[in-house]
Motif scaffolding. Structure first.
Motif, mmCIF file in Angstrom:
data_model
loop_
_atom_site.group_PDB
_atom_site.id
_atom_site.type_symbol
_atom_site.label_atom_id
_atom_site.label_comp_id
_atom_site.label_asym_id
_atom_site.label_seq_id
_atom_site.Cartn_x
_atom_site.Cartn_y
_atom_site.Cartn_z
ATOM 1 N N ILE A 231 0.863 -1.183 0.000
ATOM 2 C CA ILE A 231 0.000 0.000 0.000
ATOM 3 C C ILE A 231 0.895 1.226 0.000
ATOM 4 O O ILE A 231 1.505 1.562 1.012
ATOM 5 N N MET A 232 0.997 1.856 -1.151
ATOM 6 C CA MET A 232 1.895 2.991 -1.304
ATOM 7 C C MET A 232 1.305 4.239 -0.648
ATOM 8 O O MET A 232 0.165 4.614 -0.946
ATOM 9 N N PRO A 233 2.038 4.887 0.233
ATOM 10 C CA PRO A 233 1.530 6.113 0.866
ATOM 11 C C PRO A 233 1.223 7.185 -0.184
ATOM 12 O O PRO A 233 1.962 7.354 -1.156
ATOM 13 N N GLY A 234 0.100 7.866 0.009
ATOM 14 C CA GLY A 234 -0.227 8.985 -0.858
ATOM 15 C C GLY A 234 -0.823 8.621 -2.206
ATOM 16 O O GLY A 234 -1.038 9.497 -3.044
ATOM 17 N N ARG A 235 -1.105 7.342 -2.414
ATOM 18 C CA ARG A 235 -1.644 6.959 -3.718
ATOM 19 C C ARG A 235 -3.049 7.539 -3.908
ATOM 20 O O ARG A 235 -3.791 7.716 -2.952
ATOM 21 N N ARG A 236 -3.394 7.841 -5.169
ATOM 22 C CA ARG A 236 -4.746 8.313 -5.496
ATOM 23 C C ARG A 236 -5.663 7.107 -5.607
ATOM 24 O O ARG A 236 -5.294 6.094 -6.203
ATOM 25 N N MET A 237 -6.859 7.242 -5.075
ATOM 26 C CA MET A 237 -7.756 6.102 -5.052
ATOM 27 C C MET A 237 -9.126 6.438 -5.623
ATOM 28 O O MET A 237 -9.643 7.541 -5.434
ATOM 29 N N ASN A 238 -9.709 5.472 -6.318
ATOM 30 C CA ASN A 238 -11.147 5.454 -6.545
ATOM 31 C C ASN A 238 -11.721 4.722 -5.347
ATOM 32 O O ASN A 238 -11.704 3.490 -5.290
ATOM 33 N N THR A 239 -12.198 5.487 -4.387
ATOM 34 C CA THR A 239 -12.613 4.883 -3.109
ATOM 35 C C THR A 239 -13.840 4.000 -3.266
ATOM 36 O O THR A 239 -14.068 3.093 -2.460
ATOM 37 N N TYR A 240 -14.646 4.244 -4.296
ATOM 38 C CA TYR A 240 -15.838 3.417 -4.514
ATOM 39 C C TYR A 240 -15.432 1.987 -4.855
ATOM 40 O O TYR A 240 -16.058 1.032 -4.422
ATOM 41 N N ARG A 241 -14.393 1.854 -5.660
ATOM 42 C CA ARG A 241 -13.984 0.537 -6.161
ATOM 43 C C ARG A 241 -12.796 -0.023 -5.381
ATOM 44 O O ARG A 241 -12.483 -1.204 -5.494
ATOM 45 N N GLY A 242 -12.101 0.848 -4.639
ATOM 46 C CA GLY A 242 -10.921 0.402 -3.905
ATOM 47 C C GLY A 242 -9.710 0.190 -4.799
ATOM 48 O O GLY A 242 -8.835 -0.616 -4.480
ATOM 49 N N TRP A 243 -9.669 0.923 -5.920
ATOM 50 C CA TRP A 243 -8.578 0.774 -6.878
ATOM 51 C C TRP A 243 -7.778 2.075 -6.972
ATOM 52 O O TRP A 243 -8.339 3.172 -6.950
ATOM 53 N N GLU A 244 -6.469 1.909 -7.127
ATOM 54 C CA GLU A 244 -5.609 3.069 -7.314
ATOM 55 C C GLU A 244 -5.811 3.663 -8.711
ATOM 56 O O GLU A 244 -5.977 2.948 -9.695
ATOM 57 N N ILE A 245 -5.768 4.989 -8.788
ATOM 58 C CA ILE A 245 -5.812 5.696 -10.071
ATOM 59 C C ILE A 245 -4.385 6.096 -10.434
ATOM 60 O O ILE A 245 -3.768 6.916 -9.737
ATOM 61 N N TYR A 246 -3.862 5.523 -11.502
ATOM 62 C CA TYR A 246 -2.474 5.782 -11.892
ATOM 63 C C TYR A 246 -2.380 5.806 -13.418
ATOM 64 O O TYR A 246 -2.017 4.815 -14.055
ATOM 65 N N PRO A 247 -2.711 6.945 -14.030
ATOM 66 C CA PRO A 247 -2.759 7.010 -15.494
ATOM 67 C C PRO A 247 -1.427 6.746 -16.186
ATOM 68 O O PRO A 247 -1.421 6.271 -17.331
ATOM 69 N N LYS A 248 -0.299 7.042 -15.539
ATOM 70 C CA LYS A 248 0.991 6.872 -16.195
ATOM 71 C C LYS A 248 1.238 5.424 -16.634
ATOM 72 O O LYS A 248 1.998 5.165 -17.591
ATOM 73 N N ALA A 249 0.576 4.480 -15.973
ATOM 74 C CA ALA A 249 0.759 3.071 -16.360
ATOM 75 C C ALA A 249 0.332 2.837 -17.810
ATOM 76 O O ALA A 249 0.835 1.927 -18.465
ATOM 77 N N MET A 250 -0.591 3.658 -18.305
ATOM 78 C CA MET A 250 -1.017 3.542 -19.697
ATOM 79 C C MET A 250 0.180 3.732 -20.627
ATOM 80 O O MET A 250 0.344 3.007 -21.626
#
Length: 463
Positions: free
Chosen positions: A328-347
């Protein structure tokens, strides 16, 4: 225009037969039909797959709405349990045949390219009950018969085929982590299922090529959900843990699909742990010669990995978790509804990985999206969902995808999950993903704010 995409870029969205059609007039149950029958309480609000968004009856209206939003392409699936009457002979159910012919013809009439998938977690239940499902190589052969029948019936009009959607989820959900039926936790059986799904995909590709269906513009691929595995740190133990997660959850299917062989390092680790699959030289040779023409990539979230910090519990036998812990990375952006991290750079990272390590094979984003619970709270006085959060999510991901394309990655399109709010397995309608809102009780469908934004995007081929 700041972000302009290649000419003839696919713009659209994806759904699946079991999540959109409803269960009307199907000759067989699939795994989810059966699971809902025996355990309805396992599904959010006890909502099952009987009606979903009613695509079986409303496909004309639904496709017209998609066309109105600027779609030039659309992915759905052919349900094995709807099309086929007898699995051994692959005899066809006339109602199912008529339905899929109508969907294909209507799509083409509207100028929408149909992308057709042959398996979206919807194995016919009888094949599990009788033969053990994807643990059985006999079921693999029956699937190849089904695939061949689909090509014979529809390949004159459908030129873009998919063998499987997210096959690793069949492994994870059904045989490791208990979120899909049959809810088994058994690493050895999970590994065999993974192998058999690779073999099934290869056999379908062989049928496609042997039948000459790749002529006149026909091509066949696979849709994989790639979750890039980022290590907690550059320390050797963290890097090795992330490498294993990548090998098991991504490359077990990616390498076989594109390169025709399993990663040697993965094979070695599975052998050391005495969980290697049962295979033959003939099967491995077939896999090596039956690679995909293109890829669909589903991307939602990254995987953050660290080395194991506590001793692995061997009481359930070998599991992939023996080799890593989730971080669990500190400060990560989350979609709290789904419990998933939002990380566009992975695209972008995915785009460059395919370019550098997978022969720059043609590929497209076959799913990307944001599931939100309780979207009615964002509805304005006119009844439209103001989902700027979804538009912002798409924009961010497209910016990174554009960067990858600019650097030479051979990406041919972007599909959102999903066109119309659809039924999502045990989550049912808890989270909504679509450009089009669905009132489950009335089946009324209303375009969201993001849908109108997407229409402008498709008109301009960028933003």
């Amino acid at each position: 225009m700041k972000y302009e995409f290649p000419k003839n870029f696919w713009w659209g969205a994806a759904t699946s037969g079991p999540q959109a059609e409803g269960s009307f007039n199907k000759p067989h149950k699939n795994m989810f039909n059966y699971w809902y029958e025996i355990e309805p309480e396992a599904f959010f609000d006890k909502v099952g797959p009987e009606v979903t968004s009613n695509f079986y009856h409303s496909y004309k209206e639904d496709l017209a709405m998609m066309k109105n939003l600027g779609f030039n392409s659309f992915r759905t699936s052919i349900q094995w349990s709807r099309l086929i009457d007898d699995f051994e002979t692959a005899s066809v159910n006339e109602d199912g045949l008529n339905f899929y012919n109508n969907v294909i013809d209507e799509s083409l009439k509207l100028g929408i390219t149909p992308v057709m998938n042959l398996h979206h977690f919807d194995l016919p239940y009888d094949l599990y009950k009788e033969y053990g499902g994807w643990e059985s190589k006999y079921v693999v052969d029956l699937y190849a018969k089904f695939a061949k029948k689909c090509f014979e019936l529809f390949a004159d009009r459908v030129k873009n085929w998919i063998t499987f959607n997210e096959p690793i989820v069949v492994v994870e959900g059904g045989y490791l982590y208990n979120f899909h039926y049959p809810k088994i936790t058994d690493g050895k059986r999970a590994v065999q299922v993974g192998y058999n799904l690779n073999l099934a995909s290869a056999k379908a590709i062989k049928e496609f090529k042997d039948g000459g269906f790749d002529k006149a513009g026909g091509r066949i691929g696979i849709v994989l959900n790639l979750t890039p595995s980022y290590p907690r740190s550059n320390e050797k133990k963290d890097v090795e843990a992330a490498d294993f997660a990548d090998l098991f959850f991504n490359r077990m299917f990616l390498d076989t699909a594109v390169k025709g062989k399993f990663p040697e390092k993965l094979v070695e680790i599975l052998k050391v742990n005495s969980v290697i699959w049962d295979s033959t030289e003939e099967e491995l040779d077939l896999i090596s010669k039956s690679t995909v023409d293109y890829l669909g990539i589903n991307y939602y979230q990254p995987r953050r990995i660290k080395a194991k910090e506590e001793a692995f519990d061997n009481s359930k036998g070998w599991l992939p978790d023996k080799h890593f812990d989730n971080y669990i990375m500190p400060g990560r952006r989350m979609n709290t509804y789904r419990g998933w991290e939002i990380y566009p750079k992975a695209m972008y990272d995915i785009a460059i990985n395919i370019k550098k390590n997978y022969n720059n094979i043609p590929w497209y984003i076959s799913e990307n999206g944001m599931g939100v619970e309780g979207e009615e709270k964002f509805m304005n006085k006119d009844g439209m969902v103001e989902d700027k959060y979804r538009t912002d999510f798409i924009k961010e991901h497209l910016e990174y995808l554009h960067k990858g394309i600019e650097e030479g990655s051979n990406c041919l399109g972007y599909h959102l999950w999903t066109p119309i709010d659809c039924w999502s397995w045990s989550n049912a309608y808890k989270n909504r993903y679509g450009f089009i809102a669905l009132d489950l009780k009335t089946q009324k469908k209303t375009i969201k704010e993001s849908g109108y934004w997407f229409k402008e995007l498709t008109k301009n081929n960028g933003f």
